[in-house]
Enzyme design. Structure first.
Site, PDB file in Angstrom:
ATOM      1  N   SER A  64       0.787  -1.135  -0.011  1.00  0.00           N
ATOM      2  CA  SER A  64       0.025  -0.155   0.156  1.00  0.00           C
ATOM      3  C   SER A  64       0.876   1.362  -0.125  1.00  0.00           C
ATOM      4  O   SER A  64       1.833   1.161   0.195  1.00  0.00           O
ATOM      5  CB  SER A  64      -1.125   0.094   1.286  1.00  0.00           C
ATOM      6  OG  SER A  64      -0.117   0.410   2.348  1.00  0.00           O
ATOM      7  N   LYS A  65       0.226   2.257  -0.287  1.00  0.00           N
ATOM      8  CA  LYS A  65       0.950   3.618  -0.476  1.00  0.00           C
ATOM      9  C   LYS A  65       1.335   4.001   0.747  1.00  0.00           C
ATOM     10  O   LYS A  65       2.397   4.495   1.156  1.00  0.00           O
ATOM     11  CB  LYS A  65       0.006   4.569  -0.780  1.00  0.00           C
ATOM     12  CG  LYS A  65       0.333   5.759  -1.771  1.00  0.00           C
ATOM     13  CD  LYS A  65      -0.780   6.396  -2.220  1.00  0.00           C
ATOM     14  CE  LYS A  65      -0.491   7.432  -3.292  1.00  0.00           C
ATOM     15  NZ  LYS A  65      -1.459   8.100  -4.178  1.00  0.00           N
ATOM     16  N   ARG A  66       0.659   3.716   1.868  1.00  0.00           N
ATOM     17  CA  ARG A  66       1.057   4.209   3.301  1.00  0.00           C
ATOM     18  C   ARG A  66       2.119   3.555   3.596  1.00  0.00           C
ATOM     19  O   ARG A  66       3.103   4.214   4.354  1.00  0.00           O
ATOM     20  CB  ARG A  66      -0.306   3.887   3.820  1.00  0.00           C
ATOM     21  CG  ARG A  66      -0.259   4.484   5.423  1.00  0.00           C
ATOM     22  CD  ARG A  66      -1.613   4.439   6.056  1.00  0.00           C
ATOM     23  NE  ARG A  66      -2.280   3.140   5.844  1.00  0.00           N
ATOM     24  CZ  ARG A  66      -1.846   2.013   6.540  1.00  0.00           C
ATOM     25  NH1 ARG A  66      -0.956   1.988   7.476  1.00  0.00           N
ATOM     26  NH2 ARG A  66      -2.251   1.007   6.260  1.00  0.00           N
TER      27      ARG A  66
END
Ligand code: GLU
Length: 464
Positions: free
Chosen positions: A240-242
């Protein structure tokens, strides 16, 4: 068997994702390995989310990685005529129908189904309307999904995956405004471009039975399908981006080399014995779908750093010097490639995992870096100040700094009893830190006068 044709079909709605880059790479490698062709197609029909910047980012990212395509980029927005023609053909052949249900009606029915704990799906009420009944009303085109039977995805990687047709919805393939939807355009494109192998991420597996039914309805020959397991993040779960940096650009900006990146990407799910290092040519020679793993692979930054360190060590120093310039600029150091910079790079090759780390280390070659107070108090002690001065004086008169500096240093140490520990204080005076390339290597890069200046200035600061 026709010649292999593969494709990468990104939607330009953001940067080039690590997962996308791996899909592109596997498609390239499969095509190269089989003597086939690799096509790039930009899936830009979602006009609200597609941007020219994203197209640029994808093309740049692929080019940087060395993932070169043989044909394209094709843009779906330039192929609307074809989609419209094929949509009409489906309608004419009785394989599709106009649906005039409004959004409100569909929402209400979906809620009712949810309340009855049924899987929300279109109930098919426009399927058998007389053609006159839809005239003059806004409508979408829906595909007449067979109500009975099964559709089997014969996946090259996971084997057969069976879907009950009754579970599949009557897919909307042309919206009210005439724009076609993903599952439809992808089929028309893959078929008209002669794609023989549709190789993509697992997240598309559930689209494949819908696409297979469209192939059959349109009378297209079926390609082979293969779905790669996803890449998981370092913390587990989807990348994920996070949690992790997921764009190729982010790695480029951190100073990873493209060779390390592609080598890392190919190992995310594919292997050849326990070999870790692969050149692009080797990957192309060795790649096969049989050796793509069946379970998700985990993104591992340490492994990537390890590979990058390896490729930095192996790289041509003058080439690295060119690549280093923008990383130095980011630190406010304005310099150009030069034999001097190449020599500086040579001293840092073995100790930098990224170009960013290399630029950080190289800072002391460009400007004095004061030591942290804790380091200074440990190594730059009042007793050492006169020694540093004496060394500076001895160095300052050397004619051939390179040939004479080591003896000159030894002579000072001898004069002072022979058991002085001067190396670490000198290192701290010259570089501001306790870890650096060999002391004489550092001196070579700095040059006599700068070494003298820094030794004197460090000695001067000790008293102050
Ligand atoms: N455009 C789709 C995506 O970016 C890929 C479609 C495909 O590979 O079939 O996810």
């Amino acid at each position: 068997m026709p010649n292999v044709v593969t494709r990468f079909a990104p939607s330009p709605t953001g940067f080039l994702h690590i997962g996308g880059a791996r899909t592109a790479l596997f498609n390239l490698l499969y095509a190269r390995n089989t003597g086939g062709k690799f096509i790039l197609r930009i899936e830009d029909t979602d006009q609200e989310r597609s941007t020219p910047e994203a197209v640029r980012a994808i093309l740049d990212g692929m080019t940087w990685l060395g993932i070169t395509w043989d044909e394209g980029p094709h843009f779906q927005m330039e192929r609307m005529e074809l989609y419209r023609k094929e949509a009409e053909r489906l309608l004419r052949d009785g394989k599709a129908y106009r649906c005039v249900c409004t959004k409100e009606e569909l929402d209400a029915r979906r809620e009712e189904m949810a309340a009855r704990k049924e899987k929300p799906r279109y109930d098919g009420r426009c399927r058998d309307l007389a053609s006159g009944a839809t005239e003059g009303k806004p409508s979408v085109l829906r595909f007449k999904t067979p109500r009975a039977g099964q559709t089997v995805v014969r996946d090259l990687l996971r084997g057969d995956v069976v879907y009950e047709n009754a579970e599949l919805d009557d897919l909307v393939f042309l919206r009210t405004d005439g724009s076609p939807t993903y599952n439809f355009v992808v089929v028309v494109d893959d078929a008209s471009m002669g794609i023989t192998h549709v190789l993509r991420g697992d997240d598309h597996l559930n689209n494949t039975p819908k696409q297979i039914l469209l192939y059959e309805a349109l009378g297209y020959p079926l390609p082979r399908f293969g779905h790669f397991p996803l890449i998981h993040g370092m913390e587990g779960g989807k990348l994920s981006k996070r949690q992790d940096d997921v764009s190729v650009t982010a790695y480029r900006e951190k100073g990873f080399l493209p060779e390390a990146m592609v080598n890392y990407l190919v190992r995310l799910g594919w292997g050849h014995g326990d070999q870790e290092i692969f050149s692009m040519v080797e990957m192309q020679d060795l790649f096969s779908l049989e050796h793509v793993g069946k379970s998700p692979s985990k993104f591992n930054l340490d492994k990537l750093l390890h590979l990058n360190a390896y490729y930095i060590k192996m790289a041509e120093p003058s080439l690295l010097a060119n690549l280093l310039v923008p990383f130095l600029a980011k630190r406010g150091i304005d310099t150009k490639p030069s034999p001097w910079l190449t020599a500086a790079v040579r001293t840092l090759l073995e100790r930098s995992r990224t170009l960013e780390e290399m630029a950080e280390s190289a800072e002391y070659y460009f400007r004095p870096k004061p030591a942290e107070p804790s380091v200074a108090s440990k190594f730059l002690t009042p007793e050492i100040a006169p020694v540093l001065r004496e060394i500076a004086d001895a160095f300052s008169v050397l004619e051939d700094f390179k040939a004479e500096r080591e003896d000159a240093l030894k002579a000072v140490v001898e004069r002072r009893g022979g058991n002085l520990k001067v190396h670490q204080p000198i290192r701290v005076a010259l570089t501001g830190g306790t870890a650096s390339p060999g002391l004489f290597e550092v001196m070579e890069i700095l040059g006599r006068d700068e070494v003298v200046r820094r030794l004197r200035s460090a000695a001067g600061r000790i008293g102050a």
